[in-house]
Scaffold this motif. Structure first.
Motif, short mmCIF file in Angstrom:
data_model
loop_
_atom_site.label_atom_id
_atom_site.label_comp_id
_atom_site.label_asym_id
_atom_site.label_seq_id
_atom_site.Cartn_x
_atom_site.Cartn_y
_atom_site.Cartn_z
N ARG A 180 0.97 -1.40 -0.22
CA ARG A 180 0.04 0.32 0.14
C ARG A 180 0.55 1.51 -0.37
NH1 ARG A 180 -5.22 -1.64 4.21
NH2 ARG A 180 -5.47 -2.60 2.63
N PHE A 181 1.98 1.22 1.10
CA PHE A 181 2.41 2.39 0.54
C PHE A 181 3.78 2.59 -0.73
CE2 PHE A 181 7.62 4.22 1.12
CZ PHE A 181 7.46 5.22 1.67
N ARG A 202 3.53 5.39 -5.98
CA ARG A 202 3.66 5.71 -7.41
C ARG A 202 2.45 6.82 -7.20
NH1 ARG A 202 4.57 -0.33 -7.23
NH2 ARG A 202 1.80 0.17 -7.07
N ASN A 203 1.30 6.43 -7.16
CA ASN A 203 0.25 7.70 -7.22
C ASN A 203 0.84 8.89 -6.64
OD1 ASN A 203 -1.17 5.58 -8.27
ND2 ASN A 203 -2.29 5.10 -6.13
#
Length: 103
Positions: free
Chosen positions: A22-23, A28-29
């Motif tokens: 998730r990190f 990336r986002n």
């Protein structure tokens, strides 16, 4: 630790893998999703280390043990009602919706 439960180190490793994934996805986002909002005095979720309390991991192990045991028992009851001596994936598929609602 009971012999018939999940290993806390294994569950903790699974949690860490999910947290790391998730990190990396947030990175990336560009960190622009709603989960990166400010939490406290100058601390964001992005900068805080993610960890688990030992008691929380033990409790997670027990919850998983109870969940899996209940799933197997319910699937076995369905298989027995059908006159089958082996639990198959279709039996688990049939009990899964109600099991998830119960938990």
């Amino acid at each position: 630790m009971e012999a018939d439960t999940f290993y806390p180190d294994l569950i903790h490793a699974i949690f860490k893998q999910i947290w790391t994934g998730r990190f990396l996805e947030r990175e990336r986002n560009g960190g622009n999703d709603a989960t990166d909002c400010e939490v406290g005095a100058g601390t964001s979720k992005k900068n805080r280390p993610t960890s688990a309390n030992a008691n929380a991991v033990k409790l997670s192990c027990e919850l998983l043990r109870v969940f899996v045991t209940e799933a197997v028992q319910r699937a076995a009851a369905i298989a027995e009602a059908e006159g089958v001596s082996k639990v198959e994936a279709t039996h688990l598929e049939r009990i899964l919706p109600q099991l998830l609602l119960d938990f």
